[in-house]
Design a protein around this motif. Sequence first.
Motif, PDB file in Angstrom:
ATOM      1  N   GLY A  51     -37.558 -10.412  44.789  1.00  7.42           N
ATOM      2  CA  GLY A  51     -36.629  -9.405  45.530  1.00  7.42           C
ATOM      3  C   GLY A  51     -35.184 -10.067  45.080  1.00  7.42           C
ATOM      4  O   GLY A  51     -34.252  -9.722  45.439  1.00  7.42           O
ATOM      5  N   VAL A  52     -35.033 -11.237  44.270  1.00  3.58           N
ATOM      6  CA  VAL A  52     -33.742 -11.852  44.044  1.00  3.58           C
ATOM      7  C   VAL A  52     -33.428 -11.517  42.482  1.00  3.58           C
ATOM      8  O   VAL A  52     -34.253 -11.860  41.767  1.00  3.58           O
ATOM      9  CB  VAL A  52     -33.519 -13.211  44.137  1.00  3.58           C
ATOM     10  N   ARG A  53     -32.179 -11.019  42.179  1.00  2.00           N
ATOM     11  CA  ARG A  53     -31.715 -11.212  40.767  1.00  2.00           C
ATOM     12  C   ARG A  53     -31.226 -12.262  40.315  1.00  2.00           C
ATOM     13  O   ARG A  53     -30.273 -12.841  40.955  1.00  2.00           O
ATOM     14  CB  ARG A  53     -30.945 -10.126  40.648  1.00  2.00           C
ATOM     15  N   TYR A  54     -31.732 -12.870  39.183  1.00  2.00           N
ATOM     16  CA  TYR A  54     -31.527 -14.340  38.787  1.00  2.00           C
ATOM     17  C   TYR A  54     -30.376 -13.895  37.428  1.00  2.00           C
ATOM     18  O   TYR A  54     -31.022 -13.213  36.478  1.00  2.00           O
ATOM     19  CB  TYR A  54     -32.442 -15.079  38.228  1.00  2.00           C
ATOM     20  N   ARG A  55     -29.321 -14.591  37.289  1.00  2.00           N
ATOM     21  CA  ARG A  55     -28.613 -14.516  36.052  1.00  2.00           C
ATOM     22  C   ARG A  55     -28.220 -15.982  35.671  1.00  2.00           C
ATOM     23  O   ARG A  55     -27.793 -16.779  36.397  1.00  2.00           O
ATOM     24  CB  ARG A  55     -26.998 -13.579  36.374  1.00  2.00           C
ATOM     25  N   ARG A  56     -28.456 -16.164  34.281  1.00  2.00           N
ATOM     26  CA  ARG A  56     -28.337 -17.753  33.889  1.00  2.00           C
ATOM     27  C   ARG A  56     -27.647 -17.641  32.728  1.00  2.00           C
ATOM     28  O   ARG A  56     -28.065 -17.011  31.576  1.00  2.00           O
ATOM     29  CB  ARG A  56     -29.876 -18.149  33.592  1.00  2.00           C
ATOM     30  N   ARG A  57     -26.550 -18.237  32.908  1.00  2.00           N
ATOM     31  CA  ARG A  57     -25.539 -18.323  31.719  1.00  2.00           C
ATOM     32  C   ARG A  57     -24.921 -19.726  31.779  1.00  2.00           C
ATOM     33  O   ARG A  57     -24.530 -20.401  32.916  1.00  2.00           O
ATOM     34  CB  ARG A  57     -24.356 -17.443  32.000  1.00  2.00           C
ATOM     35  N   GLY A  58     -24.486 -20.204  30.504  1.00  2.00           N
ATOM     36  CA  GLY A  58     -23.972 -21.498  30.427  1.00  2.00           C
ATOM     37  C   GLY A  58     -24.724 -22.710  30.678  1.00  2.00           C
ATOM     38  O   GLY A  58     -25.825 -22.644  31.116  1.00  2.00           O
TER      39      GLY A  58
ATOM     40  N   ILE B  58     -28.489 -14.521  42.468  1.00  2.55           N
ATOM     41  CA  ILE B  58     -28.190 -16.041  42.204  1.00  2.55           C
ATOM     42  C   ILE B  58     -27.708 -16.199  40.571  1.00  2.55           C
ATOM     43  O   ILE B  58     -28.425 -15.609  39.689  1.00  2.55           O
ATOM     44  CB  ILE B  58     -29.555 -16.785  42.222  1.00  2.55           C
ATOM     45  N   GLN B  59     -26.386 -16.738  40.447  1.00  5.79           N
ATOM     46  CA  GLN B  59     -25.900 -17.057  39.319  1.00  5.79           C
ATOM     47  C   GLN B  59     -26.158 -18.658  39.163  1.00  5.79           C
ATOM     48  O   GLN B  59     -25.564 -19.389  39.761  1.00  5.79           O
ATOM     49  CB  GLN B  59     -24.476 -16.771  39.270  1.00  5.79           C
TER      50      GLN B  59
ATOM     51  N   ASN C 276     -35.497 -16.886  30.792  1.00  3.00           N
ATOM     52  CA  ASN C 276     -35.040 -15.437  30.797  1.00  3.00           C
ATOM     53  C   ASN C 276     -33.596 -15.488  31.372  1.00  3.00           C
ATOM     54  O   ASN C 276     -33.257 -16.070  32.187  1.00  3.00           O
ATOM     55  CB  ASN C 276     -35.802 -14.694  31.518  1.00  3.00           C
ATOM     56  N   PRO C 277     -32.474 -15.094  30.528  1.00  2.00           N
ATOM     57  CA  PRO C 277     -31.047 -14.991  30.871  1.00  2.00           C
ATOM     58  C   PRO C 277     -30.989 -13.950  32.321  1.00  2.00           C
ATOM     59  O   PRO C 277     -30.149 -14.138  32.865  1.00  2.00           O
ATOM     60  CB  PRO C 277     -30.377 -14.298  29.806  1.00  2.00           C
ATOM     61  N   GLY C 278     -31.940 -13.173  32.362  1.00  2.00           N
ATOM     62  CA  GLY C 278     -31.750 -12.404  33.439  1.00  2.00           C
ATOM     63  C   GLY C 278     -33.161 -11.695  33.956  1.00  2.00           C
ATOM     64  O   GLY C 278     -33.771 -11.356  33.175  1.00  2.00           O
ATOM     65  N   GLU C 279     -33.325 -11.915  35.302  1.00  2.00           N
ATOM     66  CA  GLU C 279     -34.618 -11.377  35.766  1.00  2.00           C
ATOM     67  C   GLU C 279     -34.560 -11.252  37.374  1.00  2.00           C
ATOM     68  O   GLU C 279     -33.772 -11.672  37.812  1.00  2.00           O
ATOM     69  CB  GLU C 279     -35.829 -12.405  35.583  1.00  2.00           C
ATOM     70  N   TRP C 280     -35.739 -10.193  37.839  1.00  2.00           N
ATOM     71  CA  TRP C 280     -35.779 -10.363  39.260  1.00  2.00           C
ATOM     72  C   TRP C 280     -37.137 -11.020  39.579  1.00  2.00           C
ATOM     73  O   TRP C 280     -38.067 -11.039  38.927  1.00  2.00           O
ATOM     74  CB  TRP C 280     -36.035  -8.795  39.491  1.00  2.00           C
ATOM     75  N   ARG C 281     -36.757 -11.811  40.678  1.00  2.00           N
ATOM     76  CA  ARG C 281     -37.949 -12.417  41.074  1.00  2.00           C
ATOM     77  C   ARG C 281     -38.127 -12.711  42.618  1.00  2.00           C
ATOM     78  O   ARG C 281     -37.165 -13.022  43.306  1.00  2.00           O
ATOM     79  CB  ARG C 281     -38.102 -13.999  40.583  1.00  2.00           C
TER      80      ARG C 281
END
Length: 388
Positions: A63-70, A47-48, A56-61
């Motif tokens: 089973g899903v990878r999260y990227r948080r930008r902007g 998920i972007q 956190n700018p990036g993590e697994w939760r």
Amino acid sequence: MSRSRDSRPRVLLVNWRDTGHPEGGGSERYVERMAESLAAYGYRVEIQCAAYPGANPGEWRDGVRYRRRGNKFGVYLHALRAIKAARANLVVDVQNGMPFFAKLVAGCPVLVLVHHVHREQWISALGETVGRLGWWIESRLAPWLFRNCRYVTVSEVTKGELADLGIDRSRVDVVPNGLDAPPPCGAQRSDRPTLVAVSRLVPHKRIEHAIDVVAALAERWPALRLEIVGHGPWDTVLRRHAEARGVADRVTLHGWLDEQGKHEVLARSWLHLCPSVKEGWGIVIMEAASHGVPSVAYRAAGGVAESIVDGRTGLLADDFGDFTTRVEELLTDHARRARMGLAGMSRASGYSWDQSAEMFESLVRDVAGLTAPRPRILTAHRVHELVD
């Protein structure tokens, strides 16, 4: 597991927010539950979404990878970069009014997820000029850009709204919101007439109307109370509104409550009020129903006209005066309210996240061109064992 050895099909979801965002709500909850279910089916899911303070700018939760930008605007540029770089089998463009324009750069099929159409919200949120531009993008540009793409939404009502924008019904699948079984609650139905509103505290949810109902009925119902569960930037506005209407002593703003706390409040309430301008479905309407609590909402507010069976599990109103009348009708008629509560509990029992997840995975498989069904062999929490 190294990326080179990871043969799982890959799905990238681009969304404005996640559930941890201060403005996150039911639509984000839906996206995350579907993402977690895909991970449980053996997909590699990312998920972007936008960044926010403390995240956190990036993590697994689950089973899903999260990227948080902007931020709320910059997230779109970061999402386009992520879509272009992704080696995905499918991109899910979550169109919360504004699409991510995934079709422009995606090297794979795009599935467009729309909870509801935002016609009424653009101008109220952004003003006349910018609002008209936003509505043009949503109603004209996006349907043209995604003219060959499949869509998914949460209600037949929204499917009809998309058809009004020229999106053929044959390209739109409905996968409804699921529902968790309510936890055991110690609370009993209150002896005092108690209204509840569970919502993000933002302008388009119009929680002011719930407060106005209390003010309108205060003289005839001296024991009437309203409990508001939720948080958001409109908290102070609502507190001042309750004071201005002379009902601050009758209105409790709890702020954010955990799931147990929220269900305890629902369990002791008589009626749930949903005065929102627009909802794709209204998860909390079904949560209230699971406690035998009918809801009152506006007929024109989109998916609530489907989550509420008018006259059976709750009532739909045409304007504020009608809204107030409907609330008082159910406060007065204990037997009717009880019948609606039982009907709502029966209907709510037919919805589950597992059922919705099965439908969503089948759609993803079809749109991505994955022929073999994927058995659900892992729970979302066990997927942590596979991530790198």
